[in-house]
Design a protein around this motif. Structure first.
Motif: not given
Length: 233
Positions: A3-15
């Protein structure tokens, strides 16, 4: 913590991290802390010690007599004048035992999470986040990168604070104020409620700094740190 950082957002940061590291030998690590807990053991012990020192003393001022403690816990009383020294020693020992009991009880009570959270520590939010970021930096694999080129981008949500720490292989090359833009980018994203956008912007700027001061000389560069952001609990 999705709820703090969604999985898609985590993937964006990783990219964004992978793209930023493409032109540098440096390594970027993103860490998000919902809240940084104060360093509580010292305040708890200080408050417990104060209670152990003051509460029995206040009892004496209120009329509690040492000989009462002796009778209560020792089970004997003075029978003649020659035993006076023994009575005093016994009262002192009981008094010290009472102080130890108060200290143990106060430590246990103050360790209860709701009470512990209310204890003043004398540590500001900025100092608390700085300490947490430094602790993470020193205890993680950031300092084990080849050439000491690890960079930590650390955000504490509840405290509204951002810290950027660069290892000595980068810190000695890039000017100190070069990282202020990284802090500003992430802070702007956090203020807008766009955590992922803030990290992506901060990572991009950090990658530009690393590419300028620690560029990749050519060939394959091993990815030494995970690209996905870490969310502390």
């Amino acid at each position: 913590m999705s709820d703090i950082l969604s999985r898609p957002d985590q993937l964006r940061i990783a990219q964004a991290v992978r793209a930023a590291e493409a032109g540098t030998i440096g390594e970027i690590r993103c860490v998000l802390a919902p809240r940084v807990e104060p360093d509580r053991p010292a305040p708890i012990l200080a408050w417990a010690a104060g209670a152990a020192l003051l509460l029995p003393a206040f009892g004496l001022l209120a009329g509690l007599r040492p000989e009462w403690l002796t009778r209560l816990f020792g089970g004997w009383s003075v029978g003649h004048a020659a035993a006076q020294d023994g009575a005093i020693l016994s009262a002192l020992l009981v008094y010290l035992t009472l102080q130890a009991a108060v200290f143990a009880l106060a430590t246990a009570v103050l360790s209860i999470p709701p009470l512990r959270a209310r204890l003043p520590t004398g540590e500001s939010a900025a100092e608390r986040v700085r300490r947490a970021a430094m602790d993470y930096f020193l205890s993680s694999d950031l300092r084990a990168t080849q050439g000491r080129t690890g960079v930590l981008i650390f955000a504490a949500l509840a405290e509204h604070r951002v810290e950027v720490l660069a290892d000595e292989g980068v810190h000695s090359l890039a000017p100190k104020d070069a990282w202020s833009g990284v802090v500003a980018d992430l802070t702007a994203g956090l203020k807008a409620g766009q955590i992922a956008d803030g990290f992506v912007a901060a990572v991009g700027r950090a990658g530009a700094i690393l590419a300028e001061h620690a560029p990749r000389a050519g060939g394959e560069d091993r990815n030494e740190l995970p690209d996905t952001p870490t969310i502390l609990r």
